[in-house]
Design an enzyme around this catalytic site. Structure first.
Site, PDB file in Angstrom:
ATOM      1  N   GLU A 271     -10.920 -13.088  -1.641  1.00  0.00           N
ATOM      2  CA  GLU A 271      -9.698 -13.001  -0.834  1.00  0.00           C
ATOM      3  C   GLU A 271      -8.560 -13.222  -1.811  1.00  0.00           C
ATOM      4  O   GLU A 271      -8.462 -14.292  -2.414  1.00  0.00           O
ATOM      5  CB  GLU A 271      -9.764 -14.080   0.250  1.00  0.00           C
ATOM      6  CG  GLU A 271      -8.956 -13.730   1.488  1.00  0.00           C
ATOM      7  CD  GLU A 271      -7.614 -14.393   1.460  1.00  0.00           C
ATOM      8  OE1 GLU A 271      -6.662 -13.718   1.027  1.00  0.00           O
ATOM      9  OE2 GLU A 271      -7.515 -15.559   1.844  1.00  0.00           O
ATOM     10  N   CYS A 305      -0.834 -16.334   0.536  1.00  0.00           N
ATOM     11  CA  CYS A 305      -1.030 -14.911   0.220  1.00  0.00           C
ATOM     12  C   CYS A 305      -0.583 -14.064   1.400  1.00  0.00           C
ATOM     13  O   CYS A 305      -0.313 -12.881   1.245  1.00  0.00           O
ATOM     14  CB  CYS A 305      -2.471 -14.636  -0.153  1.00  0.00           C
ATOM     15  SG  CYS A 305      -3.617 -15.123   1.098  1.00  0.00           S
TER      16      CYS A 305
HETATM   17  C1  UN1 Z   1      -3.889 -17.767   1.322  1.00  0.00           C
HETATM   18  O1  UN1 Z   1      -2.692 -17.963   1.361  1.00  0.00           O
HETATM   19  O2  UN1 Z   1      -4.496 -17.906   0.246  1.00  0.00           O
HETATM   20  O3  UN1 Z   1      -2.642 -16.649   7.658  1.00  0.00           O
HETATM   21  C2  UN1 Z   1      -4.711 -17.361   2.473  1.00  0.00           C
HETATM   22  C3  UN1 Z   1      -2.355 -17.452   6.775  1.00  0.00           C
HETATM   23  C4  UN1 Z   1      -3.432 -18.116   5.967  1.00  0.00           C
HETATM   24  C5  UN1 Z   1      -3.393 -17.583   4.565  1.00  0.00           C
HETATM   25  C6  UN1 Z   1      -4.491 -18.094   3.715  1.00  0.00           C
HETATM   26  N1  UN1 Z   1      -4.706 -17.932   6.565  1.00  0.00           N
HETATM   27  O4  UN1 Z   1      -1.196 -17.733   6.531  1.00  0.00           O
END
Ligand code: UN1
Length: 512
Positions: A271, A305
């Site tokens: 991810e 992210c």
């Molecule tokens: C990350 O920022 O590495 O929806 C992933 C969201 C979180 C993001 C996680 N689940 O903001």
């Protein structure tokens, strides 16, 4: 007592108690034994004078030892069966919940996470544990009888793949750490977990709680360290799978390491980054756009992210929205993450700060910096506080890749050019989150048809996916899928087996 002031007081007490005992010794946990006898000091991004922990970094020898123990423990853990593993995951969830206040205090100091973000983070970790507990129970219980020809029985069973390496990031140091580990454990794997080098203490505390909740010692080992230790873990010849959340570049390195090994093909669940856009049309509600854009771009200091990187606004309402965004930025409160009134804490470290500052400098010459949020000299001197920036670009070429922090780019577009700018964004190759603000259904469809996104949000903010409700993850440069907190994720951690028995040879099918 749930009044606001009582909760604040309780959290302040937890913070004071945490601070009084700092720095905390932290290091690898192998076979239930914590190695903390020596360590390098770690300071807080919110206060460089505050020493949070001393970290005893793992060695390659630790990696070998943990691997052997994990290998030995895995068959027994797998044989326990899904329902028995689910019970332990639920006990782990209860234990995190019971320790919420202390975990919030810890995250505020170690990663500069604000209290509000911290509450969501503990909630998400608990949700992951309970979600994968249900998965363990429902998918990893008794083998399922499949249809087949008369004279034989066929059953399909699921189990663990073996030893999993889980490498997690500092921006969700508890939730993503827990999500990866819980999925791997639920499926019947043993785990070597490497938290980010910036956030080993929260992972250390979590693993201690998991062991107290009854997780067998050989099944989960904590291996804190930097990229060298990550390389030693992914380079182990016998690893059966890797789950990674972090940058696209590091995912590529891991992919190459796995591919270069002789032996079995090892799955990588990655991810990674995003270059997330929010498309606004002229029918959108301005106040809501401003609110959602500010939260999506600057919440968690932009260190998600999923965060908003590019706001695309039609010419007709550009000036009006930009004025509104500037005004909203002036209201943001940067400050001590442990203070309940703080909106935005620091960025994670000096490297992150320097990268963001140099991007803003480049934008000041190549594009235009429209506004910065207020930041006092006192705060700037204390920690890695970065004043959120609003940057106007005039061409999509000016935005090349993800800049992980509180910088919102805006691009004005002509209505007749919507498809063209959408295609330009799609061509960047990411596909994580996407926002659309419009009161016309057709507008969202037009954008979605062009811009790939694992998670699309219409008329709301674009961060904060809820486990089981918005399974999270992207495609292209954003990751391999499947989505964390969704029904398909666990299968990537599992091996499938069928058993076919010729029952005719024993005088018929006893179940028919
Ligand atoms: C990350 O920022 O590495 O929806 C992933 C969201 C979180 C993001 C996680 N689940 O903001």
């Amino acid at each position: 007592d749930l009044t606001q002031s009582a909760v604040r007081e309780r959290l302040a007490d937890a913070q004071a108690a945490f601070d009084a005992d700092a720095p905390y010794p932290c290091g690898p946990i192998i076979n239930g034994e914590a190695l903390t006898d020596w360590g390098a000091p770690m300071t807080s991004p919110a206060d460089e004078g505050f020493q949070v922990a001393t970290l005893h970094e793992s060695t390659e020898d630790d990696v070998e030892r943990a691997y052997k123990a994990a290998r030995d423990a895995q068959p027994g853990w797998n044989a326990k069966g899904g329902p028995a593993r689910a019970k332990i995951l639920r006990d782990m969830a209860d234990s995190l919940e019971a320790n919420t206040d202390r975990l919030l205090a810890l995250m505020a100091r170690e990663t500069g996470k604000t209290l509000l973000d911290g509450v969501a983070e503990v909630r998400e970790a608990v949700d992951f544990l309970r979600y994968y507990a249900v998965e363990a129970e429902t998918k990893f219980g008794e083998p399922v009888r499949l249809p087949g020809p008369a004279g034989e029985t066929n059953h399909l069973g699921l189990g663990g793949r073996g030893v999993f390496v889980c490498i997690s990031p500092w921006n969700f140091p508890l939730a993503i750490f827990t999500g990866q580990v819980a999925a791997a454990l639920a499926a019947g794997n043993s785990v070597l977990a490497k938290p980010a080098e910036q956030s080993p203490l929260i992972a250390f505390e979590a693993v201690k709680l998991y062991l107290e909740a009854g997780l067998p010692e050989g099944v989960l080992h904590l291996i804190p360290g930097d990229g060298k230790i990550g390389a030693a873990l992914t380079g182990l010849p016998g690893v059966d799978g890797v789950a990674f959340t972090g940058s696209t570049d590091v995912a590529r390195i891991i992919n190459r390491t796995l591919a270069a090994k002789d032996g079995p093909i090892v799955p990588l669940i990655a991810e990674t980054g995003g270059l997330n856009g929010l498309f606004v049309d002229t029918s959108a509600l301005h106040e809501q756009v401003i609110d959602d854009a500010i939260l999506s771009a600057f919440g968690s200091a932009g260190q998600r992210c999923s965060a908003l990187r590019l706001l695309l606004i039609p010419d007709e309402i550009g000036d009006h929205l930009i004025e509104g965004l500037k005004g909203a930025m002036d209201m943001l409160k940067l400050g001590d993450p442990a203070d309940a009134s703080t909106d935005i804490g620091p960025v994670i470290d000096a490297d992150a700060y320097a990268m963001l500052e140099s991007h803003v400098e480049r934008m000041a010459s190549e594009a235009k910096v429209l506004h910065r949020a207020p930041l006092s000299d006192e705060l700037a001197a204390k920690g890695r506080f970065f004043s959120p920036a609003l940057v106007e670009i005039t061409s999509m070429d000016q935005l090349t890749d993800e800049k992980f922090g509180p910088i919102m780019h805006v691009l004005r577009y002509k209505r007749s050019e919507l498809e063209t700018v959408a295609r330009q964004l799609a061509d960047k190759g990411y596909g994580l989150t996407l926002g659309v603000h419009s009161r016309l259904d057709r507008f969202a469809e037009r954008v979605r048809a062009i811009v790939p996104a694992g998670n699309c949000y219409v008329n709301r903010n674009i961060t904060g996916a809820v486990v089981g409700v918005q399974p999270f993850g992207g495609e292209g440069l954003s990751g391999t899928g499947p989505k964390a907190g969704g029904p398909h994720y666990i299968y990537r951690f599992a091996s499938e087996h069928t058993v076919t028995i010729n029952v005719a040879a024993q005088g018929g099918d006893p179940e028919l």
